[in-house]
Design a protein around this motif. Structure first.
Motif, mmCIF file in Angstrom:
data_model
loop_
_atom_site.group_PDB
_atom_site.id
_atom_site.type_symbol
_atom_site.label_atom_id
_atom_site.label_comp_id
_atom_site.label_asym_id
_atom_site.label_seq_id
_atom_site.Cartn_x
_atom_site.Cartn_y
_atom_site.Cartn_z
ATOM 1 N N ARG A 1 19.482 -10.391 -22.894
ATOM 2 C CA ARG A 1 19.870 -9.056 -23.336
ATOM 3 C C ARG A 1 21.058 -8.678 -22.459
ATOM 4 O O ARG A 1 20.946 -8.688 -21.232
ATOM 5 N N ASP B 1 21.974 -3.729 -19.702
ATOM 6 C CA ASP B 1 21.584 -2.395 -20.170
ATOM 7 C C ASP B 1 21.627 -1.455 -18.961
ATOM 8 O O ASP B 1 20.595 -1.047 -18.433
ATOM 9 N N ARG C 1 25.088 4.661 -21.608
ATOM 10 C CA ARG C 1 24.225 3.569 -21.163
ATOM 11 C C ARG C 1 24.242 2.425 -22.177
ATOM 12 O O ARG C 1 24.776 2.557 -23.275
ATOM 13 N N GLU D 1 16.591 0.202 -31.020
ATOM 14 C CA GLU D 1 15.998 1.126 -30.042
ATOM 15 C C GLU D 1 16.307 2.587 -30.346
ATOM 16 O O GLU D 1 15.850 3.473 -29.632
ATOM 17 N N ASP E 1 12.193 2.426 -25.858
ATOM 18 C CA ASP E 1 13.234 3.424 -26.096
ATOM 19 C C ASP E 1 13.114 4.029 -27.487
ATOM 20 O O ASP E 1 13.353 5.218 -27.667
ATOM 21 N N ARG F 1 10.641 8.814 -21.621
ATOM 22 C CA ARG F 1 9.611 7.811 -21.354
ATOM 23 C C ARG F 1 9.161 7.793 -19.893
ATOM 24 O O ARG F 1 8.149 7.205 -19.550
HETATM 25 MG MG MG Z 1 15.344 -0.247 -24.068
#
Ligand code: MG
Ligand code: PEP
Length: 540
Positions: A328, A331, A354, A426, A450, A460
Motif C-alpha cells: 500500500r 498513507d 492524507r 475507504e 476508514d 475511529r
Molecule cells: Mg485506511
C-alpha cells in the motif's frame, strides 16, 4: 487488588510487572565532558534550532488555532529567557555533564519543585518546560523515539502511544500495553495486534502503578492491579489453556484456504514492519494483502531514500517468493506524522491532506516510492494499491506518474515487471464510483476502518465513540456488497483488508457476498482459516 475495566483491542493474557511510561519524556545517559565550552556551544545551537522550530510552528498554527499558536510563542519566550538558559549552562559547567543530561536534570527538578502546586498557570509553565526540554533533548541527539523497556518483559502502561512508538518497541520485552487513549481501530492498536500484544485502551493510568504486578485480560478488557492469589491462580490456568488453543490452531498452518464445499479464498496478512514477515510465514498466509508502507517513513529524521525502500521491498519480494505482496503506497498524514514531513497544522487532519492526496502533493517522495516498488518487482510477486482514493482525477495523476517512472526505468535498462495494481476503497465517494475505479486496476481492497469512519462520520480514534463506531453497520455491509458487485461486473477481484476482515462472525456473510480475499493481522490467519473451512456455501 484493584480492578479496572477498559476495551480490549487484542485478545490474550499477560501476567507481569508494570512499566509506567510518561510520553515524550526521555531517559538520558549522563556523560562527563572534558570541553565544557564546546558543550555549552552545542546547547546554544540546539536552543537556536528549537527557537526556530517554535517560531515556525507559531506561524503555521497562527491562522488555524490562535490558542495553540500562542502556546508555541510562550514556549519560545521561556526557552530564550535568561533564567532557563542560565540554569542549564551552569549545570553543564559546574557538573561537567553533557548538555542533554543537563536539560533533563533541569526539567525534572522544575517538575518536582512545582509538582504539588495546582494553579493552572504554574502547571502550564511546567508543561511548557517539559515540552521545550524534550524538544532540546531530541535535537541534542540524546534520545530516540525508542522506549527503553528494560531487561525483563513488562506490561507497558501509558497515557497514549503513537504508531511510530509502538513500532519501534522491542516485541520480546512487551507483555501487554495498557493506554488511556486510542480505540480498537486506531493505528497504534492495529500495530499492537500485528505484533500480537494484548492491548487495552480506555484505562486511566497512574504513574504510581510503576513496578506493581498486574494481569491484563485481553478478552474481557480487564486490568487487575496487584492481583490476589486466587485471581493469579485462575489466570495461570487460563494462560495455559490459551497456549493449548493456539497449539490446536497451529495444526491448520499448512491447510488450504477453502470452504467446506471447495471454494478457494485468498487469505492474506496485513503487516507494517519487516519484522512482521516472520509471523506471515509462520502462520502460512497465502501472501501479504496489505503492507502499510508508511511505517518506513515514521520514527526517523528524514525521508527514506529510494535505495532504502528498494532494498526493503526486494527483501520482502524475495522472502515471499511466488506468494503475492501488496504494497500500500504511503498513507501518511492524519495520525501518521513525522517532524521532517513538516505537515502544516490542520483543523481536521483525518479529513485533511492524507493518503494519496499527500503523495500527489509530494511528487518527489511518491516518485521515489513508485520507482522503488517497480525496481523491486523484478525479484518476486509484488503488487501495489493506493490509499484514500476518492476520484478518477487522482487515478489520472497516478497513472501519469507510473508511465513516467516505467519509461525512465526502461531507458536506463533497469529490469521490472508489469505488476498488478489495486485501489483501496475507504471513502463513500470511492464506493459510489467503484465501477469506474475497478476499470482502472486489477483489484479493489476495502479498507473498512476508514470506510466506517467516513460513512458514519465518526472518528475511529475517539474513545468516546467506542460503542457507536460500528463497522457492522448495515450501511457499511451494504457498501461492501456494492463494491464486490462493481468489481465483479468489471471482471476484477474485490476483498477486504480492514479489521472487520478478521471477524469470524462475518466470514460466512462475506463469502456469500462473493468476496474474493480477506487480509488480516497475522495472528488472525488461523482463526479465519478455521472459520473458512467450516463454512459450507452449498447449504442454505
Ligand atoms: Mg485506511
Ligand atoms: C482501513 O482503513 O481499513 C485500512 C486497512 O487502512 P488503515 O487501517 O491503515 O487506515
Amino acid at each position: 487488588m484493584e480492578v479496572f475495566k477498559g476495551t480490549a483491542t487484542f485478545s490474550g493474557i499477560a501476567i507481569g510487572k508494570i512499566l509506567y511510561y510518561s510520553r515524550g519524556e526521555y531517559q538520558i545517559r549522563q556523560s562527563l565532558v572534558s570541553n565544557v565550552k564546546k558543550e555549552i556551544e552545542e546547547f546554544r545551537k540546539a536552543s537556536d534550532r528549537a527557537s526556530e522550530t517554535l517560531q515556525g510552528l507559531y506561524e503555521k498554527t497562527r491562522l488555524l488555532d490562535e490558542q495553540e499558536a500562542n502556546s508555541f510563542s510562550a514556549q519560545k519566550k521561556l526557552l530564550e529567557s535568561e533564567n532557563f538558559q542560565r540554569a542549564i549552562e551552569s549545570c553543564i559547567s559546574s557538573e561537567k555533564v553533557n548538555a542533554a543530561y543537563a536539560v533533563m536534570t533541569n526539567r525534572d527538578e522544575m517538575t518536582e519543585t512545582f509538582r504539588n502546586l495546582e494553579e493552572p498557570v504554574i502547571q502550564k509553565r511546567i508543561s511548557d518546560i517539559r515540552e521545550i526540554s524534550n524538544r532540546l533533548i531530541q535535537i541534542l541527539g540524546g534520545a530516540s523515539i525508542r522506549i527503553n523497556l528494560g531487561e525483563e518483559p513488562v506490561i507497558l502502561v501509558t497515557e497514549s502511544l503513537s504508531p511510530a512508538e509502538i513500532m519501534e518497541m522491542d516485541n520480546d520485552k512487551l507483555l501487554a500495553v495498557v493506554m488511556h487513549h486510542g480505540s480498537v481501530v486506531s493505528h497504534t492498536s492495529i500495530m499492537a495486534r500485528t505484533m500480537e500484544i494484548p492491548t487495552l485502551v480506555d484505562i486511566v493510568a497512574d504513574d504510581e502503578w510503576d513496578g506493581m504486578s498486574a494481569i491484563v485480560d485481553g478478552y474481557t478488557g480487564t486490568l487487575y492491579l496487584n492481583p490476589d492469589e486466587e485471581i493469579q491462580k485462575e489466570y495461570k490456568i487460563r494462560l495455559e489453556a490459551d497456549k493449548k488453543e493456539k497449539e490446536e490452531l497451529l495444526k491448520l498452518k499448512n491447510q488450504k484456504d477453502m470452504t467446506a464445499d471447495g471454494k478457494s479464498i485468498g487469505l492474506y496478512a496485513n503487516i507494517g514492519n519487516m519484522s512482521d514477515l516472520n509471523n506471515v510465514l509462520f502462520y502460512g498466509a497465502a501472501g501479504i494483502g496489505l503492507l502499510r508502507s508508511e511505517f518506513q517513513y515514521l520514527g526517523r529524521e528524514n525521508y527514506p531514500r529510494e535505495s532504502e525502500l528498494f532494498l526493503a521491498y526486494k527483501k520482502i519480494a524475495e522472502t515471499m517468493g511466488d506468494r503475492p505482496t501488496v504494497i500500500r503506497t504511503a498513507d501518511l498524514g492524519a495520525d501518521k506524522q513525522a517532524d521532517y514531513l513538516d505537515i502544516p497544522g490542520e483543523t481536521n487532519p483525518v479529513m485533511g491532506n492524507r493518503g494519496i492526496r499527500f503523495c500527489l502533493d509530494r511528487k518527489k517522495m511518491f516518485r521515489a516510492q513508485l520507482r522503488a516498488i517497480y525496481r523491486a518487482s523484478a525479484y518476486g510477486n509484488l503488487a501495489m494499491m493506493y490509499p484514500m482514493v476518492s476520484s478518477e482525477k487522482e487515478m489520472d495523476e497516478i497513472e501519469a506518474l507510473i508511465r513516467e517512472v516505467k519509461e525512465n526505468l526502461r531507458e536506463k535498462n533497469v529490469p521490472f515487471r508489469e505488476i498488478r495494481t489495486g485501489i483501496m476503497i475507504e471513502t463513500p465517494a470511492a464506493v459510489m464510483i467503484s465501477r469506474e475505479l475497478a476499470r482502472r486496476v486489477d483489484f479493489l481492497s476495502i479498507g473498512t476502518n476508514d470506510l466506517t469512519q467516513y460513512t458514519l462520520a465518526m472518528d475511529r480514534q475517539n474513545p468516546l465513540l467506542k460503542d457507536k463506531y460500528d463497522d457492522h453497520h448495515p450501511a457499511v455491509l451494504r457498501m461492501i456488497r456494492m463494491v464486490v458487485e462493481a468489481a465483479h461486473a468489471e471482471g476484477r477481484k474485490a476483498g477486504i483488508c480492514g479489521e472487520i476482515a478478521a471477524d469470524t462472525v462475518l466470514t460466512e456473510t462475506f463469502l456469500k457476498m462473493g468476496v474474493d480475499f480477506l487480509s488480516v493481522v497475522p495472528a488472525c490467519i488461523l482463526p479465519v482459516r478455521k472459520a473458512l473451512r467450516e463454512t459450507d456455501l452449498s447449504k442454505e
